[in-house]
Write a protein that holds these residues in place. Structure first.
Motif, mmCIF file in Angstrom:
data_model
loop_
_atom_site.group_PDB
_atom_site.id
_atom_site.type_symbol
_atom_site.label_atom_id
_atom_site.label_comp_id
_atom_site.label_asym_id
_atom_site.label_seq_id
_atom_site.Cartn_x
_atom_site.Cartn_y
_atom_site.Cartn_z
ATOM 1 N N ALA A 131 -8.742 3.815 6.803
ATOM 2 C CA ALA A 131 -7.891 2.619 6.777
ATOM 3 C C ALA A 131 -6.490 2.924 6.236
ATOM 4 O O ALA A 131 -5.664 2.024 6.133
ATOM 5 C CB ALA A 131 -8.551 1.536 5.944
ATOM 6 N N GLY A 132 -6.247 4.175 5.841
ATOM 7 C CA GLY A 132 -4.889 4.539 5.450
ATOM 8 C C GLY A 132 -4.681 4.851 3.982
ATOM 9 O O GLY A 132 -3.536 4.989 3.547
ATOM 10 N N ALA A 133 -5.769 4.979 3.215
ATOM 11 C CA ALA A 133 -5.589 5.424 1.824
ATOM 12 C C ALA A 133 -5.110 6.872 1.833
ATOM 13 O O ALA A 133 -5.500 7.655 2.703
ATOM 14 C CB ALA A 133 -6.902 5.312 1.050
ATOM 15 N N ASP A 134 -4.227 7.210 0.898
ATOM 16 C CA ASP A 134 -3.720 8.584 0.815
ATOM 17 C C ASP A 134 -4.609 9.453 -0.056
ATOM 18 O O ASP A 134 -4.698 10.648 0.152
ATOM 19 C CB ASP A 134 -2.308 8.582 0.196
ATOM 20 N N GLN A 135 -5.208 8.849 -1.068
ATOM 21 C CA GLN A 135 -5.981 9.622 -2.045
ATOM 22 C C GLN A 135 -7.266 8.884 -2.423
ATOM 23 O O GLN A 135 -7.274 7.664 -2.541
ATOM 24 C CB GLN A 135 -5.130 9.856 -3.300
ATOM 25 N N VAL A 136 -8.319 9.665 -2.615
ATOM 26 C CA VAL A 136 -9.610 9.114 -3.023
ATOM 27 C C VAL A 136 -9.994 9.736 -4.366
ATOM 28 O O VAL A 136 -9.766 10.922 -4.590
ATOM 29 C CB VAL A 136 -10.664 9.416 -1.922
ATOM 30 N N HIS A 137 -10.551 8.918 -5.240
ATOM 31 C CA HIS A 137 -11.001 9.407 -6.554
ATOM 32 C C HIS A 137 -12.503 9.662 -6.526
ATOM 33 O O HIS A 137 -13.234 8.966 -5.828
ATOM 34 C CB HIS A 137 -10.737 8.363 -7.647
ATOM 35 N N GLY A 138 -12.960 10.603 -7.331
ATOM 36 C CA GLY A 138 -14.392 10.836 -7.425
ATOM 37 C C GLY A 138 -14.720 11.814 -8.528
ATOM 38 O O GLY A 138 -13.821 12.329 -9.211
ATOM 39 N N CYS A 139 -16.025 12.051 -8.704
ATOM 40 C CA CYS A 139 -16.503 12.968 -9.744
ATOM 41 C C CYS A 139 -17.516 13.930 -9.130
ATOM 42 O O CYS A 139 -18.254 13.549 -8.220
ATOM 43 C CB CYS A 139 -17.207 12.188 -10.851
#
Ligand SMILES: [Zn+2]
Length: 414
Positions: free
Chosen positions: A246-254
């Motif tokens: 959908a166009g997010a530039d960055q994803v956070h995670g662990c």
């Protein structure tokens, strides 16, 4: 061998969901949100430094070093890690969490000045109606708090990542007003959060598109859009891919999805899926080392059936499966052997298929097992091992098989 002919890929019918050639940035929260898991221990600073290097080796773009406002230990660790990035010339960019209060933002600026590296301030604030009701907050109060915090951080020279908690349950009007205010005050990025693990992929697409099209675009500014998800419904990886789509530039995670309650988006599996989708092309052969390091440092156990890095991810004792894998190996094609019964080719991640022997095995398992260890698969040996396996209620251990062979207790590498 043309694998496009051997594997018909329904995943790529129509427009590619994750086309190559655009950035898919990843922010590693293992050392902040990850450590909010009720079941982990806080790793030593030495372990954190090793983990930081593994993140950089995997090409992870940014890392949350912690919340320096939380106390002296958190502050000292943040400073040491920031120094490590500078002294080892790591390409990973640091950020730190902060509530939208001066007491949390100021220490970030102090570390940044001392160490000599830009540290993005991830200032977070509750947003949803349910949270506002529980906390007795008005939207006006949140807007004033946003304005003050972003202005304060910018005034200290910090890049600002403005984070709204529980965005996935927040109404359009409030989302718009909060982000617009943060952008007007100079925030460099906004983070859409599924703090409580409420969202489905459809919800993620709706919300991310809304923020991009109706808030960021009209602002006329170039602002990074981040997605931060949790695993409560078991949808975190799918949600993160939907956010990118959908166009997010960055994803956070662990790593391993450790984090609050049942955890954050497992960043390792986002990497796996980006690689399999052809969205990224990089060496992920240290992925298992990264997961195992974090597991060891935090005292978390990797379930045997965890995808890719779990003990059983590429291990089979089932006759039909093993026979197909073995026939593929005999054709001399690693990719074939690693793809015929697995949607994830193990060699993409520096790992091997393992054939075991148990009650569901066929004779081909036994022959292959012996050959792999340089032992001659005589009819007599194969019969004896096969018969023992059929009697067993679990897989035979290496020692048991070797004893049945009358072979020395240890043989070459497997
Ligand atoms: Zn979180």
């Amino acid at each position: 061998m043309n694998y496009n002919e051997l594997i018909f890929d329904w995943n790529t019918e129509g427009a590619p969901e994750l086309p190559p050639g655009r950035p898919y940035l990843l922010d590693d929260e293992s050392l902040r949100d990850g450590l909010q898991s009720p079941s982990v221990r806080d790793p030593s600073i030495g372990e954190k430094i090793e983990i930081l290097h593994l993140m950089a080796e995997l090409g992870i773009d940014s890392v949350n070093l912690g919340l320096p406002g939380a106390g002296p230990r958190a502050l000292a660790d943040v400073e040491r890690l920031a120094r490590e990035i500078v002294s080892s010339k790591l390409t990973i960019r640091p950020n730190c969490a902060a509530r939208t209060v001066e007491a949390d933002i100021k220490p970030i600026a102090e570390v940044s000045d001392k160490v000599g590296i830009a540290i993005e301030a991830a200032t977070f604030l509750g947003s949803s109606p349910i949270r506002r009701y529980a906390e007795d907050w008005t939207v006006d109060f949140l807007l004033r708090t946003t304005e003050h915090a972003v202005n304060y951080a910018r005034g200290l020279g910090l890049p600002v990542m403005y984070v709204t908690e529980d965005t996935t349950r927040c109404d359009r009007d409030t989302v718009k007003r909060l982000y617009s205010t943060a952008l007007q005050c100079g925030a460099d990025a906004v983070v859409v959060c599924d703090t409580v693990g409420h969202a489905t992929p459809a919800g993620v697409r709706n919300l991310v598109r809304f923020v991009r099209e109706e808030i960021i675009k009209p602002s006329g500014r170039k602002v990074r859009l981040d997605w931060h998800g949790h695993r409560d419904r078991g949808l975190a990886v799918a949600n993160s891919l939907a956010a990118f789509e959908a166009g997010a530039d960055q994803v956070h995670g662990c790593a391993l999805g450790i984090g609050e309650r049942v955890g954050n988006t497992p960043l390792d599996l986002v990497l796996v899926n980006l690689k399999l989708a052809g969205a990224i092309d990089r060496d992920l052969s240290r992925l298992k080392d990264y997961c195992e390091k974090i597991a060891h440092a935090t005292g978390v156990t990797i379930p045997p059936n965890y995808p890719v890095v779990g003990r059983d991810a590429f291990r089979t004792a089932t006759g039909v499966h093993a026979a197909a894998v073995i026939k593929a190996y005999r054709k001399g094609e690693l990719r074939l052997a690693n793809s015929v019964y697995s949607g994830v080719p193990s060699h993409f991640f520096g790992l091997d298929q393992i054939i075991e022997i148990g009650p569901m095995s066929g004779k081909s398992n036994v022959i292959y097992w012996l050959e792999k260890r340089g032992l001659e698969p005589t009819d007599e040996r194969v019969e004896r091992i096969f018969a023992a396996a059929k009697q067993a209620d679990r897989l035979l251990t290496e020692e048991e098989i070797l004893t049945l062979c009358g072979a020395p207790a240890r043989v070459g590498p497997r």
